[in-house]
Design a protein around this motif. Structure first.
Motif, PDB file in Angstrom:
ATOM      1  N   GLN A  18       0.837  -1.200   0.000  1.00 20.63           N
ATOM      2  CA  GLN A  18       0.000   0.000   0.000  1.00 20.63           C
ATOM      3  C   GLN A  18       0.871   1.249   0.000  1.00 20.63           C
ATOM      4  OE1 GLN A  18      -3.547  -0.059  -0.081  1.00 20.63           O
ATOM      5  NE2 GLN A  18      -3.052  -2.189  -0.592  1.00 20.63           N
ATOM      6  N   ARG A  19       0.541   2.174  -0.901  1.00 27.66           N
ATOM      7  CA  ARG A  19       1.288   3.437  -0.960  1.00 27.66           C
ATOM      8  C   ARG A  19       0.641   4.466  -0.044  1.00 27.66           C
ATOM      9  NH1 ARG A  19       0.704   8.166  -3.416  1.00 27.66           N
ATOM     10  NH2 ARG A  19      -1.136   7.416  -4.533  1.00 27.66           N
ATOM     11  N   TYR A  20       1.475   5.200   0.673  1.00 26.08           N
ATOM     12  CA  TYR A  20       0.996   6.293   1.511  1.00 26.08           C
ATOM     13  C   TYR A  20       0.907   7.576   0.673  1.00 26.08           C
ATOM     14  CZ  TYR A  20       2.614   3.245   5.336  1.00 26.08           C
ATOM     15  OH  TYR A  20       2.839   2.194   6.184  1.00 26.08           O
ATOM     16  N   ALA A  21      -0.188   8.309   0.784  1.00 25.61           N
ATOM     17  CA  ALA A  21      -0.262   9.633   0.174  1.00 25.61           C
ATOM     18  C   ALA A  21       0.477  10.642   1.042  1.00 25.61           C
ATOM     19  CB  ALA A  21      -1.712  10.067  -0.012  1.00 25.61           C
ATOM     20  N   ARG A  22       0.344  10.481   2.356  1.00 24.53           N
ATOM     21  CA  ARG A  22       1.037  11.331   3.318  1.00 24.53           C
ATOM     22  C   ARG A  22       1.488  10.453   4.471  1.00 24.53           C
ATOM     23  NH1 ARG A  22      -0.963  16.815   2.188  1.00 24.53           N
ATOM     24  NH2 ARG A  22       0.291  17.557   3.913  1.00 24.53           N
ATOM     25  N   ILE A  23       2.619  10.768   5.042  1.00 30.76           N
ATOM     26  CA  ILE A  23       3.116  10.046   6.208  1.00 30.76           C
ATOM     27  C   ILE A  23       4.014  10.986   6.991  1.00 30.76           C
ATOM     28  CG2 ILE A  23       5.133   9.087   4.992  1.00 30.76           C
ATOM     29  CD1 ILE A  23       4.659   6.486   6.610  1.00 30.76           C
ATOM     30  N   THR A  24       4.079  10.833   8.300  1.00 29.68           N
ATOM     31  CA  THR A  24       4.879  11.746   9.119  1.00 29.68           C
ATOM     32  C   THR A  24       6.320  11.261   9.213  1.00 29.68           C
ATOM     33  OG1 THR A  24       4.459  10.630  11.224  1.00 29.68           O
ATOM     34  CG2 THR A  24       2.827  12.273  10.504  1.00 29.68           C
ATOM     35  N   TYR A  25       7.207  12.185   9.577  1.00 30.41           N
ATOM     36  CA  TYR A  25       8.611  11.834   9.785  1.00 30.41           C
ATOM     37  C   TYR A  25       8.729  10.721  10.822  1.00 30.41           C
ATOM     38  CZ  TYR A  25       9.124  16.629   7.925  1.00 30.41           C
ATOM     39  OH  TYR A  25       9.037  17.779   7.179  1.00 30.41           O
ATOM     40  N   ASP A  26       8.007  10.870  11.919  1.00 25.50           N
ATOM     41  CA  ASP A  26       8.117   9.892  13.007  1.00 25.50           C
ATOM     42  C   ASP A  26       7.648   8.509  12.563  1.00 25.50           C
ATOM     43  OD1 ASP A  26       9.179  11.745  14.756  1.00 25.50           O
ATOM     44  OD2 ASP A  26       7.239  12.289  15.619  1.00 25.50           O
ATOM     45  N   GLU A  27       6.604   8.464  11.732  1.00 27.83           N
ATOM     46  CA  GLU A  27       6.128   7.167  11.231  1.00 27.83           C
ATOM     47  C   GLU A  27       7.181   6.518  10.337  1.00 27.83           C
ATOM     48  OE1 GLU A  27       1.283   7.633  11.026  1.00 27.83           O
ATOM     49  OE2 GLU A  27       2.491   8.625   9.487  1.00 27.83           O
ATOM     50  N   VAL A  28       7.864   7.321   9.522  1.00 29.86           N
ATOM     51  CA  VAL A  28       8.927   6.784   8.673  1.00 29.86           C
ATOM     52  C   VAL A  28      10.028   6.173   9.521  1.00 29.86           C
ATOM     53  CG1 VAL A  28      10.805   7.445   7.094  1.00 29.86           C
ATOM     54  CG2 VAL A  28       8.484   8.290   6.700  1.00 29.86           C
ATOM     55  N   LEU A  29      10.399   6.873  10.593  1.00 32.44           N
ATOM     56  CA  LEU A  29      11.463   6.377  11.468  1.00 32.44           C
ATOM     57  C   LEU A  29      11.015   5.138  12.229  1.00 32.44           C
ATOM     58  CD1 LEU A  29      12.780   9.794  12.858  1.00 32.44           C
ATOM     59  CD2 LEU A  29      13.955   8.283  11.243  1.00 32.44           C
ATOM     60  N   GLN A  30       9.806   5.184  12.765  1.00 35.00           N
ATOM     61  CA  GLN A  30       9.321   4.053  13.568  1.00 35.00           C
ATOM     62  C   GLN A  30       9.145   2.790  12.740  1.00 35.00           C
ATOM     63  OE1 GLN A  30       5.753   5.725  15.246  1.00 35.00           O
ATOM     64  NE2 GLN A  30       6.873   7.133  16.578  1.00 35.00           N
ATOM     65  N   ARG A  31       8.717   2.953  11.490  1.00 31.24           N
ATOM     66  CA  ARG A  31       8.449   1.790  10.631  1.00 31.24           C
ATOM     67  C   ARG A  31       9.650   1.395   9.775  1.00 31.24           C
ATOM     68  NH1 ARG A  31       2.369   3.724   8.613  1.00 31.24           N
ATOM     69  NH2 ARG A  31       1.568   4.103  10.715  1.00 31.24           N
ATOM     70  N   HIS A  32      10.768   2.112   9.925  1.00 30.80           N
ATOM     71  CA  HIS A  32      11.998   1.805   9.186  1.00 30.80           C
ATOM     72  C   HIS A  32      11.715   1.692   7.683  1.00 30.80           C
ATOM     73  CE1 HIS A  32      13.949   1.059  13.053  1.00 30.80           C
ATOM     74  NE2 HIS A  32      12.918   0.276  13.367  1.00 30.80           N
ATOM     75  N   LEU A  33      11.074   2.726   7.137  1.00 34.75           N
ATOM     76  CA  LEU A  33      10.612   2.661   5.752  1.00 34.75           C
ATOM     77  C   LEU A  33      11.693   2.986   4.718  1.00 34.75           C
ATOM     78  CD1 LEU A  33       7.032   4.158   6.148  1.00 34.75           C
ATOM     79  CD2 LEU A  33       7.675   1.769   5.792  1.00 34.75           C
ATOM     80  N   GLY A  34      12.832   3.482   5.158  1.00 37.60           N
ATOM     81  CA  GLY A  34      13.941   3.644   4.234  1.00 37.60           C
ATOM     82  C   GLY A  34      13.794   4.751   3.218  1.00 37.60           C
ATOM     83  N   VAL A  35      13.009   5.776   3.534  1.00 36.47           N
ATOM     84  CA  VAL A  35      12.878   6.920   2.627  1.00 36.47           C
ATOM     85  C   VAL A  35      14.228   7.618   2.478  1.00 36.47           C
ATOM     86  CG1 VAL A  35      11.758   9.149   2.270  1.00 36.47           C
ATOM     87  CG2 VAL A  35      10.468   7.247   3.260  1.00 36.47           C
ATOM     88  N   MET A  36      14.816   7.950   3.610  1.00 34.66           N
ATOM     89  CA  MET A  36      16.168   8.484   3.708  1.00 34.66           C
ATOM     90  C   MET A  36      16.756   7.915   5.003  1.00 34.66           C
ATOM     91  SD  MET A  36      15.886  12.533   2.692  1.00 34.66           S
ATOM     92  CE  MET A  36      16.100  13.093   1.010  1.00 34.66           C
ATOM     93  N   ASP A  37      18.033   8.122   5.233  1.00 32.59           N
ATOM     94  CA  ASP A  37      18.579   7.617   6.483  1.00 32.59           C
ATOM     95  C   ASP A  37      18.028   8.426   7.664  1.00 32.59           C
ATOM     96  OD1 ASP A  37      20.616   9.749   7.418  1.00 32.59           O
ATOM     97  OD2 ASP A  37      21.184   9.414   5.334  1.00 32.59           O
ATOM     98  N   ALA A  38      18.165   7.880   8.853  1.00 26.53           N
ATOM     99  CA  ALA A  38      17.526   8.459  10.039  1.00 26.53           C
ATOM    100  C   ALA A  38      18.004   9.882  10.318  1.00 26.53           C
ATOM    101  CB  ALA A  38      17.775   7.564  11.249  1.00 26.53           C
ATOM    102  N   SER A  39      19.279  10.162  10.085  1.00 25.60           N
ATOM    103  CA  SER A  39      19.799  11.518  10.334  1.00 25.60           C
ATOM    104  C   SER A  39      19.131  12.534   9.416  1.00 25.60           C
ATOM    105  CB  SER A  39      21.317  11.552  10.127  1.00 25.60           C
ATOM    106  OG  SER A  39      21.973  10.701  11.038  1.00 25.60           O
ATOM    107  N   ALA A  40      18.943  12.163   8.151  1.00 23.80           N
ATOM    108  CA  ALA A  40      18.309  13.066   7.188  1.00 23.80           C
ATOM    109  C   ALA A  40      16.848  13.316   7.554  1.00 23.80           C
ATOM    110  CB  ALA A  40      18.410  12.485   5.785  1.00 23.80           C
ATOM    111  N   ILE A  41      16.133  12.258   7.945  1.00 25.70           N
ATOM    112  CA  ILE A  41      14.722  12.414   8.324  1.00 25.70           C
ATOM    113  C   ILE A  41      14.606  13.300   9.556  1.00 25.70           C
ATOM    114  CG2 ILE A  41      12.687  11.193   9.196  1.00 25.70           C
ATOM    115  CD1 ILE A  41      13.059  10.741   6.261  1.00 25.70           C
ATOM    116  N   ALA A  42      15.478  13.080  10.538  1.00 22.57           N
ATOM    117  CA  ALA A  42      15.427  13.885  11.767  1.00 22.57           C
ATOM    118  C   ALA A  42      15.725  15.352  11.472  1.00 22.57           C
ATOM    119  CB  ALA A  42      16.413  13.330  12.794  1.00 22.57           C
TER     120      ALA A  42
END
Length: 247
Positions: free
Chosen positions: A188-212
């Motif tokens: 399932q593709r997300y239309a919107r997702i929060t930074y914290d959700e990306v970090l918590q779910r380890h979704l690999g959008v960018m590395d953790a330092s970049a997301i933070a």
């Protein structure tokens, strides 16, 4: 397009200055390595199409098509040396894309975090901002100039320094999914997702330092497919498929 996707598209239309982050692998096309000139030319044409809208564009390109510092380190090379080699690879990619853009009549500057005056400009924030104000495309090379930092982190840092309104991350897929869409047809593709959700779910959008860093600077990240012709311009016109990572 659903209500959430419509709202995301409305957000995308507001951007006047953006940073485009692409991987080095995006430049190698069907080859397994190096630079594929037709692919570089196609990406340059995508950038030109957005530049023609009046959007100020800066870019960060990875170096993984030539050398990846982390993999070099994993093979026994000292990490700092490997990372500096990776930074030099990003300069080569930046010069290739600069050449392709200037073939299309787009004034472009390669700006390196590691000074090498014979081939590109050193990074000076005020000068880079001035280039953007003059509608020149700025390609930031050599990462942050420091080992142990990825080009994802460099992209977020430069976007923050340039006061960009969003980071556009061009990938092989048209957004962020809850699992790998190439392996799971029901992903399932997300239309919107929060930074914290990306970090918590380890979704690999960018590395953790970049997301933070993006979260701390309230800098949205728009993930889209660079392989989709017209995708970059389409998002800025409020169309297409993508995911917005936000606060």
């Amino acid at each position: 397009m659903g209500a959430t996707a419509t709202a995301a598209a409305a957000d995308a239309r507001r951007y006047d200055r953006v940073l485009l982050k692409i991987s080095g692998e995006a430049l190698m096309g069907p080859q397994g390595y190096g630079l594929h000139p037709p692919t570089v030319a196609r990406i340059a044409a995508e950038v030109k199409s957005v530049h023609e809208l009046g959007v100020e564009i800066c870019m960060v390109i990875g170096g993984g098509n030539i050398f990846r510092g982390l993999s070099g380190s994993a093979q026994g090379m000292e990490r700092t040396t490997a990372d500096y080699m990776g930074m030099l690879a990003t300069v080569m990619n930046a010069l290739a894309l600069q050449s392709a853009l200037e073939e299309l009549g787009i004034h472009t500057r390669v700006i390196s975090a590691i000074p090498m005056d014979q081939v590109c400009e050193p990074y000076i924030r005020r000068r880079a901002v001035r280039h953007l104000e003059k509608k020149r495309v700025c390609i930031f090379a050599a990462g942050t100039g420091n080992p142990y930092f990825t080009t994802d982190t460099a992209a977020t840092l430069r976007a923050s320094e340039m006061h960009c309104q969003a980071i556009f991350k061009g990938t092989k897929v048209d957004g962020v999914y809850d699992s790998d869409p190439k392996l799971n047809p029901d992903a399932q593709r997300y239309a919107r997702i929060t930074y914290d959700e990306v970090l918590q779910r380890h979704l690999g959008v960018m590395d953790a330092s970049a997301i933070a860093l993006a979260r701390d600077n309230d800098l949205p990240i728009i993930v889209f497919s660079l392989d989709e012709p017209g995708g970059f311009r389409g998002i800025l016109a409020g169309e297409g498929t993508f995911t917005i990572v936000h606060g």
